[in-house]
Structures are given as structure tokens and as C-alpha cells.
Design a protein around this motif. Structure first.
Motif, PDB file in Angstrom:
ATOM      1  N   LEU A   1       0.929  -1.162   0.139  1.00 20.52           N
ATOM      2  CA  LEU A   1       0.059   0.029   0.144  1.00 20.52           C
ATOM      3  C   LEU A   1       0.852   1.327   0.092  1.00 20.52           C
ATOM      4  CD1 LEU A   1      -2.506  -1.286   2.513  1.00 20.52           C
ATOM      5  CD2 LEU A   1      -2.950  -0.963   0.304  1.00 20.52           C
ATOM      6  N   GLU A   2       2.085   1.099  -0.288  1.00 20.85           N
ATOM      7  CA  GLU A   2       2.970   2.562  -0.153  1.00 20.85           C
ATOM      8  C   GLU A   2       2.695   3.486  -1.161  1.00 20.85           C
ATOM      9  OE1 GLU A   2       7.316   0.867   1.064  1.00 20.85           O
ATOM     10  OE2 GLU A   2       6.779   0.089  -0.801  1.00 20.85           O
TER      11      GLU A   2
ATOM     12  N   CYS B   1      -0.210   4.240  -2.294  1.00 21.47           N
ATOM     13  CA  CYS B   1      -1.625   4.794  -2.142  1.00 21.47           C
ATOM     14  C   CYS B   1      -1.656   6.185  -1.585  1.00 21.47           C
ATOM     15  CB  CYS B   1      -2.329   3.732  -1.327  1.00 21.47           C
ATOM     16  SG  CYS B   1      -2.492   2.281  -2.178  1.00 21.47           S
ATOM     17  N   ARG B   2      -2.384   6.898  -2.252  1.00 14.64           N
ATOM     18  CA  ARG B   2      -2.547   8.391  -1.853  1.00 14.64           C
ATOM     19  C   ARG B   2      -3.975   8.810  -1.804  1.00 14.64           C
ATOM     20  NH1 ARG B   2       1.643   7.191  -0.263  1.00 14.64           N
ATOM     21  NH2 ARG B   2       3.673   8.339  -0.635  1.00 14.64           N
TER      22      ARG B   2
ATOM     23  N   PHE C   1      -6.158   2.870  -2.040  1.00 12.86           N
ATOM     24  CA  PHE C   1      -6.139   1.784  -1.113  1.00 12.86           C
ATOM     25  C   PHE C   1      -6.969   0.619  -1.399  1.00 12.86           C
ATOM     26  CE2 PHE C   1      -4.709   1.874   3.403  1.00 12.86           C
ATOM     27  CZ  PHE C   1      -5.284   0.773   3.780  1.00 12.86           C
TER      28      PHE C   1
ATOM     29  N   TRP D   1       0.732   1.742   4.420  1.00 10.01           N
ATOM     30  CA  TRP D   1       0.017   3.048   4.088  1.00 10.01           C
ATOM     31  C   TRP D   1       0.640   3.884   5.152  1.00 10.01           C
ATOM     32  CZ3 TRP D   1      -2.453   4.435   8.706  1.00 10.01           C
ATOM     33  CH2 TRP D   1      -3.038   3.344   9.744  1.00 10.01           C
ATOM     34  N   TYR D   2       0.466   5.157   4.371  1.00  8.02           N
ATOM     35  CA  TYR D   2       1.104   6.255   4.882  1.00  8.02           C
ATOM     36  C   TYR D   2       0.084   7.070   5.807  1.00  8.02           C
ATOM     37  CZ  TYR D   2       3.385  11.057   4.339  1.00  8.02           C
ATOM     38  OH  TYR D   2       4.125  12.188   4.895  1.00  8.02           O
TER      39      TYR D   2
ATOM     40  N   PHE E   1      -3.493   8.710   5.603  1.00 10.16           N
ATOM     41  CA  PHE E   1      -4.522   7.849   6.198  1.00 10.16           C
ATOM     42  C   PHE E   1      -4.675   8.007   7.652  1.00 10.16           C
ATOM     43  CE2 PHE E   1      -3.507   6.272   2.066  1.00 10.16           C
ATOM     44  CZ  PHE E   1      -4.579   6.240   1.230  1.00 10.16           C
TER      45      PHE E   1
ATOM     46  N   LEU F   1      -9.868   6.233   7.594  1.00 10.71           N
ATOM     47  CA  LEU F   1      -9.617   4.919   7.483  1.00 10.71           C
ATOM     48  C   LEU F   1     -10.192   4.183   8.837  1.00 10.71           C
ATOM     49  CD1 LEU F   1      -8.037   2.661   6.416  1.00 10.71           C
ATOM     50  CD2 LEU F   1      -6.058   3.268   7.711  1.00 10.71           C
TER      51      LEU F   1
ATOM     52  N   THR G   1      -4.250  -4.585   8.108  1.00  9.45           N
ATOM     53  CA  THR G   1      -3.251  -3.684   7.291  1.00  9.45           C
ATOM     54  C   THR G   1      -2.327  -2.706   8.324  1.00  9.45           C
ATOM     55  OG1 THR G   1      -4.981  -1.690   7.094  1.00  9.45           O
ATOM     56  CG2 THR G   1      -4.966  -3.455   5.502  1.00  9.45           C
TER      57      THR G   1
ATOM     58  N   ALA H   1       0.349   0.417   8.796  1.00 11.33           N
ATOM     59  CA  ALA H   1       0.941   1.860   8.470  1.00 11.33           C
ATOM     60  C   ALA H   1       2.260   1.295   8.182  1.00 11.33           C
ATOM     61  CB  ALA H   1       0.762   2.882   9.318  1.00 11.33           C
TER      62      ALA H   1
END
Length: 547
Positions: free
Chosen positions: A86-87, A89-90, A95, A117-118, A122, A127, A143, A145
Motif C-alpha cells: 500500500l506504499e 496509495c494516496r 487503497f 499505508w502512509y 490515512f 480509514l 493492514t 501503516a
């Protein structure tokens, strides 16, 4: 008696040895995994015979193999080889698309995992379990971060583990809740561990594959040594098994986590068993890991003064103060290096105070205790790093104008304290010991992308017309390279055998496709590693390199 011919020679190279007595050379020789000679081309080529392997560097820059002294090699390798990535995904839609596609490719997985994920984008505002349910409604979803301090699960996962309004927050953890007190699915800090223990486990084989994935990723980027920044018994079993099988392609030091609910005696007994019971030539525990606080993004970083935004308040230290002091004294006395996670300036001060207490109790020794991250430090505490011999283990990639800094962290701590966020040049100029690392999989492990940000204080994909973050704190290329080589070897307690290219040391070295010391700094991030040797053995060769 004639000197035995080398097994391998490397010639026609621009070698930066990181040895002040002989900083430059053209060629080197290797026998039984160690450097035996270094010098001019003609000198080294004369040592070879018909059985010697010969590598023509083609004028490329050669450096000691890099060492990443704060990396989650096994866990991140496993995450990226068994989870949705998920790196990139913005948006919420990106996502969900990535997660949905991954779930479709792996219909037999009992749980759908995602990672990376960032948390600058998020969070509690976008989220939650409903967002994840829209992507995967029929199986539990977990998931993480990229920072490892936050996670999110869907409704099926909440049902599977019995997470509802009646469940209290675990110590040093938090379930984000809606107005009725029902967990939304977003979880912070040690609550992530509470969830992980209750969901289906990965098979052990997945962790062996994770190390294989992670070490290959390291080797492609010139990394030959690591310090795994959080291990338990499973981690060390996997590393030692792979070493005994001859499969490890990085040298592994490891730091084992000490938990806030442990007694001093119990924690020492547990880590002593790890240190004694899991030790091979390439893998061993050398330090005790302490999380003193969390991260600014979820307001668990401990500050000296309260947060500056309208919400205000502060976070609590993860350990009781007297308990922490006694733990530091006991582990220092048992000759463990201390590896301490600190984000806020308050946590940094506590760590320095208690390391000083351990030094007073046990006397000074060359421990090179480490403070990892040091995102915010009070300027009055900077000289103490040098005075106490405490290493600042820094992640320069984060010192850039990105949402997690400009939109999250800076408003929380205010302009005055923001000046002392990631003050790398000031720390180095103070004479403090230091090392440079990635914290992968929080962010990329690519040393050259990290190096570019370190010397520009701008994102690696930006140029000089983009705002720099506190530009006076830029480092030099030389400082970053030393942070990955000689300095890193020192803090990993393997400087006698690695970190510089000197006869007698292991032949851990890399060839790269450009001279990072002379090129435009905005081109450093594009550097490619053409060859990586570990003990003289090829562990990576780029497809286009024929030397």
C-alpha cells in the motif's frame, strides 16, 4: 614462502576504502572471504594466477558494503512478500483498489494482509472498518501503516477477535472509537499487538521466505549488514537456521524488545536466553530494545512541554520512570547495548538521563548505546550525546517537506520546536557518534535515495526549486557514507571485521554506477548497484554488468 594466490581480484576500480591511512586505491585481492591486499592495479594483478577470479570494475566507484543499523528485515520482508503493498496509495480509492486486487489473487488466504499505508494521509478521518469492508467484505483484513505504530482492520476481523465497545484499551495501546465507544477498526501502538495475537498466524515458512526476499532487496541496494531493530525467539530461530544452511546474504545483529510489563529479572533472563541460545557466525543478539514513546502522527510522542496545537495535551512514557532506570542499569551492567526508540524531545531527555544513571552505576565502557530516530531534541540535550558516547541513529529520508512533517508534526509541536526536528548537522557537528539507517519497511531502504535527501533536505523526487526542510541541517555525502560504513560497523559491534576496506577484514564491498562524491546531488538517488560482494561472494550482480 610465496604468498598464496588470491581467490579473487577486483581491478580498474576507484576504491574509497574509508581507511584514513589509505583512502584511495585501484585494486584489491581476496582470499577465503577476506581482503589480503589493496593497492595499484599492477600490484594486485601480479598476485593472481590462472585460478583467480578477475573482476574488471570498469572504472566504477567501489565502497565498503553498506550496513543498515535500524531495519526490520525479517518482518518487513515477510510483510512485503505476503501482503498487499500500500506504499504508493494516496487516496481511499487507490487503497481499496490495491487491497481488493490482492485479495482476488489470493482467495485461499484466511486473512487479507496489507502493509505500508502512509499515516500522513490515512488516519481517523478516512480509514476505518467501513472503508476496508468496501474493499474486502468477506474475510478478515489486517493492514499496517508504514511506521508500524498504526494498523487498521475490517468488520470481519473485529468479529473474529471479539473487538467491540466492551474491550478496554491495552496498556500503551488505543482502539480508536466512534461517538458510541465502538472501535472503528483503527488501532494504535500496542493495541496492534493485541489484535495480531488473536488473528490467524502466518506459517513459519513465510518468515524464511521473508528473509530471503528482504536480504535480496538489501543486496540489490548495496547492503551487506543489518541490525534488525526488533526480534523475538522466532526471528532468531529463522536467522540462525538460514545461516547454518548457508543462505544468509547479510550479516545480522539484532536487538530484542524489552516489554513494560516485565520485571528486571525476567527481562534479563529472557534476553540472556536469546543471546546464548541463538548465535551463529552471521546472526546474534547484541542489544536490548526499549520503546519509550510512539509517534507524533497518533499523538503518542512524549514531549517536554505539551503539544502546541489546539488539542494540546501530552503523551505518557511507555515505562514507569524508576522501572526504566533500573532496566537500563541492569542491561548496561550485563553488557548489552541499549537501543532506544525516542521520537519526542521528552523521551529523548529521559533516555539520556537513564543512560547517564547506568554509566554512573556501572562505569563507562564502549557500549555505543543508541537513540533511534531522535525526531525532536531540545538543543540543550545535543551536547549530552557526545558526553555520554550515545549514538544518534538517524533516518535522513524523513527530514523533508512532506505531509507527515508539514501538515501533521509541525502544527503539533510549533515553530520553535520544529527547528529542532531532525537536526542532523547540528548533532554531527557536536561530535556525537552517529549511524545512518532506513527503518525499512517504514520507508525505503535504498541508501542512495536516503543520501540524496540527507544532502538536500528535499524529497528525493524533487529538485532545488522545491522548499528544503531546515536547509542548514544538510549533511555531506562523506558523512552519510561513513554513517553507512565505518560508523555503522562500530555501532553494530563489528568494526574489527567490517566497515572499511583494509587487509584482514571481510571482503564486503559494492560497485556503483556513478561517483556519488562528485555528481549533482539531485542525481544521487538514481544510483544503481552493479555488484555486491559479501565475504568475497557475489550476492548481487546487475544484469548489465559484465566485469
Amino acid at each position: 614462502m610465496a604468498q598464496a594466490a588470491p581467490d579473487l581480484i577486483l581491478f580498474n576500480a576507484d576504491i574509497r576504502t574509508m581507511d584514513p591511512l589509505r583512502p584511495r586505491a585501484e585494486a584489491l585481492a581476496v582470499k577465503e572471504g577476506r581482503l589480503t591486499a589493496i593497492g595499484r592495479d599492477d600490484e594486485i594483478r601480479a598476485l593472481a594466477n590462472g585460478r583467480t577470479k578477475k573482476i574488471d570494475a570498469g572504472g566504477r566507484l567501489a565502497l565498503p558494503g553498506f550496513q543498515d543499523t535500524h531495519i526490520h528485515l525479517q518482518d518487513s520482508g515477510t510483510d512485503f512478500s505476503s501482503s498487499a503493498n500500500l506504499e504508493e496509495c494516496r487516496t481511499v480509492e487507490q487503497f481499496q483498489t490495491v487491497l481488493r486486487a490482492f485479495a482476488a489473487r489470493r482467495p485461499d488466504d484466511p486473512i487479507v494482509r496489507g502493509t505500508g499505508w502512509y499515516s500522513g494521509i490515512f488516519g481517523a478521518h478516512n480509514l476505518d472498518r467501513a472503508m476496508l469492508d468496501a474493499a474486502v467484505p468477506d474475510r478478515p483484513v489486517l493492514t499496517y501503516a508504514s511506521d508500524g505504530h498504526n494498523a487498521a482492520i475490517n468488520s470481519k476481523a473485529c468479529e473474529a477477535i471479539g473487538l467491540d465497545a466492551s474491550v478496554a484499551d491495552p496498556e500503551n495501546g488505543k482502539f480508536v472509537r466512534d461517538a458510541k465507544g465502538v472501535p472503528t477498526g483503527l488501532i494504535y501502538e500496542d493495541a496492534t499487538e493485541w489484535v495480531r495475537r488473536r488473528l490467524p498466524k502466518l506459517p513459519l515458512d513465510a518468515y524464511y521466505d521473508g528473509v530471503r526476499f528482504g536480504q535480496a532487496h538489501c543486496n540489490r541496494h548495496g547492503i551487506t549488514g543489518v541490525l534488525d531493530a526488533l526480534v523475538r525467539e522466532r526471528h532468531m530461530k529463522v536467522y540462525c537456521d538460514l545461516d547454518r544452511a548457508g543462505e544468509l546474504t547479510v550479516r545480522v545483529r539484532a536487538t530484542a524488545k524489552v516489554n513494560p510489563d516485565e520485571t528486571v529479572e525476567g527481562a534479563l533472563e529472557r534476553l540472556d536466553a536469546l543471546r546464548r541460545g541463538f548465535k551463529t557466525p552471521m546472526a546474534q543478539v547484541h542489544s536490548a530494545k526499549f520503546f519509550l514513546d510512539g509517534v507524533l502522527e497518533n499523538r503518542t510522542a512524549v514531549m517536554i512541554e505539551d503539544y502546541s496545537d489546539t488539542q494540546g495535551g501530552n503523551a505518557e512514557l511507555f515505562f514507569e520512570r524508576e522501572q526504566l532506570r533500573q532496566l537500563f542499569i541492569a542491561f548496561d551492567a550485563a553488557r548489552y547495548q541499549l537501543h532506544v526508540h525516542v521520537i519526542g524531545d521528552g523521551a529523548t531527555r529521559v533516555a539520556l538521563d537513564d543512560i547517564e544513571a547506568a554509566r554512573q552505576a556501572n562505569g563507562a565502557w564502549p557500549s555505543l548505546h543508541q537513540l533511534a530516530h531522535v525526531q525532536v531534541i531540545d538543543p540543550a540535550d545535543i551536547p549530552r550525546l557526545r558526553e555520554l558516547g550515545v549514538v544518534a541513529n538517524i533516518q535522513p529520508l524523513w527530514a523533508r517537506c512532506e505531509p507527515s512533517v508539514t501538515e501533521v508534526a509541525l502544527p503539533m509541536i510549533g515553530e520553535a520546536r520544529g527547528r529542532w526536528m531532525y537536526p542532523w548537522r547540528t548533532i554531527l557537528d557536536s561530535g556525537a557518534p552517529y549511524a545512518v539507517s532506513s527503518d525499512w519497511g517504514v520507508s525505503t531502504l535504498n541508501p542512495f535515495a536516503i543520501m540524496q535527501v540527507a544532502v538536500t533536505r528535499r524529497p528525493e523526487y524533487r529538485k532545488s526549486n522545491y522548499p528544503a526542510f531546515v536547509e542548514e541541517e544538510c549533511l555531506t555525502v562523506e558523512q552519510v557514507v561513513r554513517g553507512y560504513t565505518t560508523r555503522a560497523a562500530e555501532v553494530a559491534w563489528r568494526a574489527e571485521e567490517t566497515g572499511s576496506l583494509i587487509p584482514g577484514k571481510f571482503a564486503d564491498l559494492i560497485l556503483i554506477d556513478r561517483d556519488i562524491f562528485t555528481i549533482d546531488p539531485y542525481e544521487i538517488g538514481g544510483t544503481q548497484v552493479d555488484l555486491t560482494l559479501l565475504g568475497g561472494r557475489e550476492v548481487h550482480r546487475a544484469a548489465g554488468f559484465a566485469g
